[in-house]
Motif scaffolding. Sequence first.
Motif, mmCIF file in Angstrom:
data_model
loop_
_atom_site.group_PDB
_atom_site.id
_atom_site.type_symbol
_atom_site.label_atom_id
_atom_site.label_comp_id
_atom_site.label_asym_id
_atom_site.label_seq_id
_atom_site.Cartn_x
_atom_site.Cartn_y
_atom_site.Cartn_z
ATOM 1 N N LYS A 67 50.849 26.578 46.955
ATOM 2 C CA LYS A 67 50.123 27.235 46.348
ATOM 3 C C LYS A 67 49.161 28.176 47.385
ATOM 4 N N MET A 68 48.863 27.809 48.797
ATOM 5 C CA MET A 68 48.454 28.557 49.475
ATOM 6 C C MET A 68 48.919 30.075 49.925
ATOM 7 N N LYS A 69 49.984 29.193 50.045
ATOM 8 C CA LYS A 69 51.345 30.437 50.857
ATOM 9 C C LYS A 69 51.698 30.939 49.545
ATOM 10 N N ALA A 70 51.810 31.141 47.662
ATOM 11 C CA ALA A 70 51.497 31.554 47.090
ATOM 12 C C ALA A 70 50.488 32.600 47.477
ATOM 13 N N LEU A 71 49.618 32.546 47.528
ATOM 14 C CA LEU A 71 48.199 32.853 47.760
ATOM 15 C C LEU A 71 48.083 34.575 48.549
ATOM 16 N N ALA A 72 48.686 33.944 49.651
ATOM 17 C CA ALA A 72 48.807 34.671 50.660
ATOM 18 C C ALA A 72 49.757 35.492 50.915
ATOM 19 N N ARG A 73 50.898 35.238 49.897
ATOM 20 C CA ARG A 73 51.790 36.324 49.708
ATOM 21 C C ARG A 73 51.047 37.727 48.500
ATOM 22 N N THR A 75 48.024 37.843 47.928
ATOM 23 C CA THR A 75 47.032 38.879 48.554
ATOM 24 C C THR A 75 46.967 39.660 49.449
ATOM 25 N N GLY A 76 47.961 39.143 49.955
ATOM 26 C CA GLY A 76 48.585 40.029 51.424
ATOM 27 C C GLY A 76 47.055 39.485 52.436
ATOM 28 N N ASP A 77 46.782 38.581 51.916
ATOM 29 C CA ASP A 77 45.278 38.261 53.137
ATOM 30 C C ASP A 77 46.017 36.879 53.473
ATOM 31 N N THR A 78 44.400 35.680 54.148
ATOM 32 C CA THR A 78 44.400 34.950 54.711
ATOM 33 C C THR A 78 43.433 34.407 53.529
ATOM 34 N N VAL A 79 44.464 32.539 53.541
ATOM 35 C CA VAL A 79 43.592 31.757 52.844
ATOM 36 C C VAL A 79 43.978 30.618 53.438
ATOM 37 N N PHE A 80 42.306 30.003 53.432
ATOM 38 C CA PHE A 80 41.445 29.183 54.573
ATOM 39 C C PHE A 80 41.345 28.086 53.326
ATOM 40 N N LEU A 81 41.704 26.735 54.102
ATOM 41 C CA LEU A 81 41.427 25.191 53.232
ATOM 42 C C LEU A 81 40.191 24.911 54.355
ATOM 43 N N ILE A 82 38.811 24.874 53.688
ATOM 44 C CA ILE A 82 37.928 24.171 53.908
ATOM 45 C C ILE A 82 37.525 22.892 53.110
ATOM 46 N N LEU A 92 40.487 23.065 58.015
ATOM 47 C CA LEU A 92 42.095 22.155 57.917
ATOM 48 C C LEU A 92 42.839 22.790 58.327
ATOM 49 N N HIS A 93 43.399 24.271 57.527
ATOM 50 C CA HIS A 93 44.119 24.909 56.945
ATOM 51 C C HIS A 93 44.447 26.458 57.007
ATOM 52 N N ALA A 94 45.123 27.133 57.171
ATOM 53 C CA ALA A 94 45.088 28.924 57.271
ATOM 54 C C ALA A 94 46.859 29.296 56.818
ATOM 55 N N GLU A 95 46.677 29.636 55.878
ATOM 56 C CA GLU A 95 48.101 29.953 55.566
ATOM 57 C C GLU A 95 47.795 32.127 55.066
ATOM 58 N N GLU A 96 48.630 32.384 56.559
ATOM 59 C CA GLU A 96 48.473 34.356 56.977
ATOM 60 C C GLU A 96 48.917 34.896 55.498
ATOM 61 N N SER A 191 39.037 29.956 50.561
ATOM 62 C CA SER A 191 38.381 30.965 51.125
ATOM 63 C C SER A 191 39.910 32.079 51.011
ATOM 64 N N ILE A 192 39.242 32.620 50.171
ATOM 65 C CA ILE A 192 40.514 33.776 50.298
ATOM 66 C C ILE A 192 39.669 35.431 50.767
ATOM 67 N N VAL A 193 39.908 35.647 52.698
ATOM 68 C CA VAL A 193 38.917 36.412 53.532
ATOM 69 C C VAL A 193 39.949 37.669 54.147
ATOM 70 N N SER A 194 39.386 38.687 54.223
ATOM 71 C CA SER A 194 39.525 40.011 54.662
ATOM 72 C C SER A 194 38.718 41.062 55.341
ATOM 73 N N THR A 195 39.159 41.850 55.525
ATOM 74 C CA THR A 195 38.027 42.466 56.258
ATOM 75 C C THR A 195 37.044 43.797 54.985
ATOM 76 N N ALA A 196 36.042 43.410 55.016
ATOM 77 C CA ALA A 196 35.630 44.444 53.831
ATOM 78 C C ALA A 196 35.871 45.591 53.424
ATOM 79 N N SER A 197 36.487 46.137 53.726
ATOM 80 C CA SER A 197 37.915 47.194 53.189
ATOM 81 C C SER A 197 38.365 46.982 52.508
ATOM 82 N N ARG A 198 38.672 46.353 52.847
ATOM 83 C CA ARG A 198 39.765 45.638 51.961
ATOM 84 C C ARG A 198 39.283 44.511 50.724
#
Length: 217
Positions: A67-73, A75-82, A92-96, A191-198
């Motif tokens: 599901k993290m991989k699907a979210l990264a695809r 959104t185009g953004d990085t998905v972090f596992l906290i 613990l893990h991140a999907e770009e 968490s899904i995180v990116s630059t504020a402009s996005r």
Amino acid sequence: MGLTLPELAAKADIDRTTAHRMARFLESADYVERDSSSRRYRLGTAAMALGLRAMNRAPLNSELITKMKALARLTGDTVFLIVRLGDYGHCLHAEEGGHRIKSFHTLTGTSRLLGQGTGSMALLAKFDNDAVRAHFARHRAEYEAGGLSLLRMMRGVERSRKLGYALAGAEGVAGVGYALPLAMGAEAALSIVSTASRMSVARRHELGGILGAMFLR
């Protein structure tokens, strides 16, 4: 919960003075922490993070990673596992996604106090109000040094509870955090995180809705 200094000395079969010296050293390196009221020692974030790094896989099921991989695809953004480690959230893990940010590469394996970041704020919002206040009191100096007051923390917690997800933005970075159901295998958040402009407020709300729909099915 935890052990007193005499209990530690007895279990290690060493004298109390030596146990105290060793405990102080381990505390300074975050391998143990001492409760200020009970004076009991327990594992610190460094020890717990070391245990996680020694594992061959994340303590959550493969469905979550998919599901993290699907979210990264999506959104185009990085998905972090906290993952919650005591008073801290451990990355613990991140999907770009396609929009990669170089500085994000260094975040996996790091820990921050709950409430510092979207994923850890979503986890903190699961505490009741008394537990949130006690948590803040334990780390008041660190929070206030970073400009986070108890009032601001409580407002963030209340908003997260109301929305079902946490929002945050600071220093050109913004994102959304969602606490996972305990049925997923651990006390954790995405968490899904990116630059504020996005990450306009509208988009963060949209992503919060996507996270909720994905995990409430």
